[in-house]
Design a protein around this motif. Structure first.
Motif, PDB file in Angstrom:
ATOM      1  N   ALA A  15     -32.734   9.047 -25.579  1.00  0.00           N
ATOM      2  CA  ALA A  15     -33.769   8.732 -24.593  1.00  0.00           C
ATOM      3  C   ALA A  15     -33.169   7.936 -23.439  1.00  0.00           C
ATOM      4  O   ALA A  15     -33.497   8.151 -22.282  1.00  0.00           O
ATOM      5  CB  ALA A  15     -34.892   7.945 -25.254  1.00  0.00           C
ATOM      6  N   SER A  18     -30.819  10.238 -21.071  1.00  0.00           N
ATOM      7  CA  SER A  18     -31.354  11.486 -20.522  1.00  0.00           C
ATOM      8  C   SER A  18     -30.411  12.656 -20.795  1.00  0.00           C
ATOM      9  O   SER A  18     -29.979  13.342 -19.883  1.00  0.00           O
ATOM     10  CB  SER A  18     -31.560  11.376 -19.012  1.00  0.00           C
ATOM     11  OG  SER A  18     -32.445  10.356 -18.718  1.00  0.00           O
ATOM     12  N   LYS A  33     -37.730  11.492 -16.318  1.00  0.00           N
ATOM     13  CA  LYS A  33     -38.494  10.676 -17.263  1.00  0.00           C
ATOM     14  C   LYS A  33     -39.160   9.478 -16.608  1.00  0.00           C
ATOM     15  O   LYS A  33     -40.062   8.879 -17.192  1.00  0.00           O
ATOM     16  CB  LYS A  33     -37.584  10.220 -18.401  1.00  0.00           C
ATOM     17  CG  LYS A  33     -37.190  11.393 -19.280  1.00  0.00           C
ATOM     18  CD  LYS A  33     -36.296  10.976 -20.425  1.00  0.00           C
ATOM     19  CE  LYS A  33     -35.969  12.197 -21.287  1.00  0.00           C
ATOM     20  NZ  LYS A  33     -34.894  11.912 -22.224  1.00  0.00           N
ATOM     21  N   ASP A  34     -38.730   9.118 -15.420  1.00  0.00           N
ATOM     22  CA  ASP A  34     -39.335   7.961 -14.755  1.00  0.00           C
ATOM     23  C   ASP A  34     -40.692   8.362 -14.157  1.00  0.00           C
ATOM     24  O   ASP A  34     -40.768   9.333 -13.402  1.00  0.00           O
ATOM     25  CB  ASP A  34     -38.399   7.480 -13.641  1.00  0.00           C
ATOM     26  CG  ASP A  34     -38.960   6.262 -12.929  1.00  0.00           C
ATOM     27  OD1 ASP A  34     -38.535   5.146 -13.284  1.00  0.00           O
ATOM     28  OD2 ASP A  34     -39.830   6.426 -12.050  1.00  0.00           O
ATOM     29  N   GLN A  38     -41.366  11.082 -11.206  1.00  0.00           N
ATOM     30  CA  GLN A  38     -42.113  12.276 -11.603  1.00  0.00           C
ATOM     31  C   GLN A  38     -43.330  12.463 -10.686  1.00  0.00           C
ATOM     32  O   GLN A  38     -43.544  13.540 -10.136  1.00  0.00           O
ATOM     33  CB  GLN A  38     -42.550  12.131 -13.066  1.00  0.00           C
ATOM     34  CG  GLN A  38     -43.277  13.317 -13.650  1.00  0.00           C
ATOM     35  CD  GLN A  38     -42.438  14.584 -13.690  1.00  0.00           C
ATOM     36  OE1 GLN A  38     -42.756  15.574 -13.027  1.00  0.00           O
ATOM     37  NE2 GLN A  38     -41.359  14.585 -14.455  1.00  0.00           N
TER      38      GLN A  38
END
Lengths: 160, 139
Positions: A15, A18, A33-34, A38
Motif C-alpha cells: 500500500a 503503490s 490512491k491519494d 483522484q
C-alpha cells in the motif's frame, strides 16, 4: 501467526509503495490512491497513474495548469503542491531499482514528454489499434483509457 | 375510467420536472452576484435568461482554440450530458436535470474561472455569470 504477521506487513508495504504489476495479460495496481489527486485529476479525464510518466514530466505538467492540453485547469497553489508531490513520489523513475523501467525505456534523458500516449511503451502496447478508432465519436481521444480498458478506473489495464 | 386521472398526474409531474427547483443556496449565490453586478455596472437591473442563453450558445473569440464555446463540452442541450474533450461524461448543466448545479460557491468559482478563461481568454463578469446561472435554472 508468524505467517499472518508477514502477510500483514507485506500488505502494508504494498500500500505504501503503490506497487504496480506489469504482466502478460495487462497492467494492474496502476491507480491514484491519494483522494485529492483522484478527485481533481478525474474531473475531466481518468486520473492517470503516476507510474505512467517520469518525475520531470509531472513537474512540467503541474507547473502550467492554466495551459493544460488546450484548457485552463487552474487550481489553488496548495492543491497543486499536494498533487505534484504525490505524482513525483510515485512516478515511473521515482525508484529506479523497482518497476517503471519499461516506461522509461526509449525516453532520452534530455526529453520531457508531456503525453503518456507519446511514450515508446504506450505506442508499443497500442500499435495494433488503428488511429481512426481513437478519434471515433465514442472514444474521442487516445487519452480516454476507460473507453477500451473497462477496469482502468480501478487500476487494471487489461490487454484487449 | 382511470385514464384521465393518470394523464393528469403525468402532466403535473411533467410540469414539476420541467421547472427548476428553487434552492436557497442558489438564491443566495445569485443575490451575491447581483450585488457585484450592480457595482460593476450601475445600470444593471436584473439577470436575463435570454442573454445567458445567447452567451452559452455563442462562439467566442479570445480564448483557447479548442474551446470556442460553452457548447464545445456541454452541447447545445444543457439538459443532456456533455462530454469533455477526452470523452469523459459531464453531468447536465440544467438545474432541472441536475438539481445540485450552482449550489456550491467553491465549485462555481473554480469552474467559471477555468472555463471563462478557456473559452473567452478572460474572467466572466458577475452579470455574465448571473445570466448563465439564470438561463440554466430556467430550462
Amino acid at each position: 501467526m508468524k505467517h499472518f504477521k508477514a502477510l500483514a506487513l507485506s500488505g502494508a508495504l504494498l500500500a505504501a509503495t503503490s506497487t504496480i504489476l506489469w504482466a502478460e495479460g495487462g497492467v494492474s495496481g496502476a491507480i491514484v490512491k491519494d483522494p485529492t489527486v483522484q478527485k481533481e485529476c478525474s474531473a475531466c479525464h481518468l486520473a492517470f497513474p503516476a507510474q505512467f510518466l517520469p518525475q520531470r514530466s509531472w513537474q512540467a505538467i503541474m507547473s502550467d495548469l492554466p495551459n493544460h492540453f488546450g484548457e485552463d485547469a487552474s487550481l489553488p497553489a496548495e492543491t497543486v503542491a499536494t498533487i505534484q508531490d504525490y505524482l513525483v513520489a510515485n512516478a515511473a523513475d521515482a525508484n529506479p531499482a523497482r518497476a517503471g523501467k519499461g516506461v522509461m525505456r526509449g525516453i532520452k534523458d534530455t526529453d520531457t514528454p508531456l503525453r503518456i500516449t507519446e511514450l515508446p511503451w504506450w505506442k508499443r502496447a497500442h500499435g495494433e489499434v488503428s488511429p481512426k478508432r481513437f478519434t471515433s465519436d465514442k472514444i474521442k481521444s487516445a487519452s480516454n483509457c476507460a473507453a477500451c480498458h473497462a477496469g482502468a478506473a480501478k487500476g487494471y489495464f487489461e490487454d484487449d | 375510467m382511470f385514464q384521465p386521472k393518470i394523464l393528469f398526474t403525468a402532466a403535473v409531474l411533467f410540469a414539476v420536472a420541467g421547472t427548476a427547483q428553487a434552492d436557497p443556496r442558489r438564491d443566495a449565490i445569485l443575490a451575491d452576484l447581483a450585488a457585484k453586478a450592480k457595482i460593476e455596472n450601475s445600470a444593471f437591473n436584473a439577470f436575463d435568461a435570454k442573454a445567458g442563453n445567447a452567451f452559452f450558445m455563442a462562439n467566442h473569440t479570445g480564448g483557447k482554440p479548442d474551446t470556442p464555446s460553452c457548447t464545445t463540452c456541454h452541447t447545445k442541450d444543457p439538459r443532456a450530458s456533455g462530454q469533455t474533450r477526452v470523452g469523459k461524461a459531464i453531468k447536465p448543466m440544467a438545474v432541472s436535470a441536475n438539481p445540485d448545479r450552482f449550489t456550491d460557491q467553491a465549485t462555481i468559482e473554480k469552474w467559471f474561472t477555468r472555463n471563462c478563461n478557456s473559452v473567452l481568454g478572460r474572467d466572466c463578469t458577475a452579470e455574465e455569470r448571473g445570466n448563465i446561472i439564470t438561463y440554466l435554472s430556467s430550462l
